[in-house]
Scaffold this active site. Structure first.
Site, mmCIF file in Angstrom:
data_model
loop_
_atom_site.group_PDB
_atom_site.id
_atom_site.type_symbol
_atom_site.label_atom_id
_atom_site.label_comp_id
_atom_site.label_asym_id
_atom_site.label_seq_id
_atom_site.Cartn_x
_atom_site.Cartn_y
_atom_site.Cartn_z
ATOM 1 N N LYS A 11 0.808 -1.221 0.000
ATOM 2 C CA LYS A 11 0.000 0.000 0.000
ATOM 3 C C LYS A 11 0.845 1.276 0.000
ATOM 4 O O LYS A 11 2.059 1.237 0.250
ATOM 5 C CB LYS A 11 -0.924 -0.022 1.220
ATOM 6 C CG LYS A 11 -1.958 -1.145 1.181
ATOM 7 C CD LYS A 11 -2.844 -1.101 2.414
ATOM 8 C CE LYS A 11 -3.916 -2.167 2.385
ATOM 9 N NZ LYS A 11 -4.784 -2.081 3.570
ATOM 10 N N ASN A 114 -1.893 0.171 6.967
ATOM 11 C CA ASN A 114 -1.286 -1.056 7.486
ATOM 12 C C ASN A 114 -0.383 -1.776 6.490
ATOM 13 O O ASN A 114 -0.144 -2.966 6.610
ATOM 14 C CB ASN A 114 -2.367 -1.986 8.044
ATOM 15 C CG ASN A 114 -3.377 -2.403 6.997
ATOM 16 O OD1 ASN A 114 -3.129 -2.312 5.798
ATOM 17 N ND2 ASN A 114 -4.521 -2.869 7.452
ATOM 18 N N HIS A 117 -2.140 -5.530 1.685
ATOM 19 C CA HIS A 117 -3.452 -6.165 1.509
ATOM 20 C C HIS A 117 -3.189 -7.573 1.004
ATOM 21 O O HIS A 117 -2.261 -7.796 0.225
ATOM 22 C CB HIS A 117 -4.284 -5.410 0.457
ATOM 23 C CG HIS A 117 -5.445 -6.198 -0.055
ATOM 24 N ND1 HIS A 117 -6.687 -6.137 0.530
ATOM 25 C CD2 HIS A 117 -5.553 -7.086 -1.077
ATOM 26 C CE1 HIS A 117 -7.511 -6.945 -0.132
ATOM 27 N NE2 HIS A 117 -6.851 -7.539 -1.105
#
Length: 140
Positions: A11, A114, A117
């Protein structure tokens, strides 16, 4: 255990900090092979289509904005039990709950940012892989 394929996305929070190589090393060290990979910059609409399963959730708009905020690395990982192994290597969504040594424990900045994915089931993996890659791009 069967050989599987799963989608992985590194990400924007991780790509902006130049963590792609460190994250990929964790996948490879766990026995997963990267059989397709590209760096792209999603539009908010593309992110929205990808995450449309979450459209009714309160975090949907924020997630789409975040995923369009910078480049991502989309890739296909392959290996025995790749879906579960990828999720194990990623760690819990909340980095505070992630096991030591996992990607999210080491690199995530928050629950929302975070770093990675990963697909959660074989059916989801097939749909997610097809969203980003043609069959010709899967070169395992």
């Amino acid at each position: 255990m069967a050989t599987e394929r799963t989608l992985s996305i590194i990400k924007p929070d991780a790509t902006k900090r130049n963590l792609t190589g460190k994250i990929n090393a964790k996948f490879e060290d766990a026995g997963l092979r990267i059989i397709a990979q590209k760096r792209i910059h999603l539009t908010k609409e593309q992110a929205g289509k990808f995450y449309e399963v979450h459209a009714s959730r309160p975090f949907y708009d924020e997630l789409c904005e975040f995923m369009a905020s910078g480049p991502v690395v989309v890739q296909v990982l392959e290996g025995e039990g790749a879906i579960g192994k990828n999720r194990e290597v990623m760690g819990a969504t909340n980095p505070a709950d992630a096991a030591p040594g996992t990607i999210r424990a080491e690199f995530a900045e928050s629950v929302g940012e975070n770093s990675v994915h990963g697909s959660d089931a074989p059916e989801t993996a097939a749909e997610e892989i097809a969203y980003y890659f043609s069959g010709l791009e899967l070169v395992g």
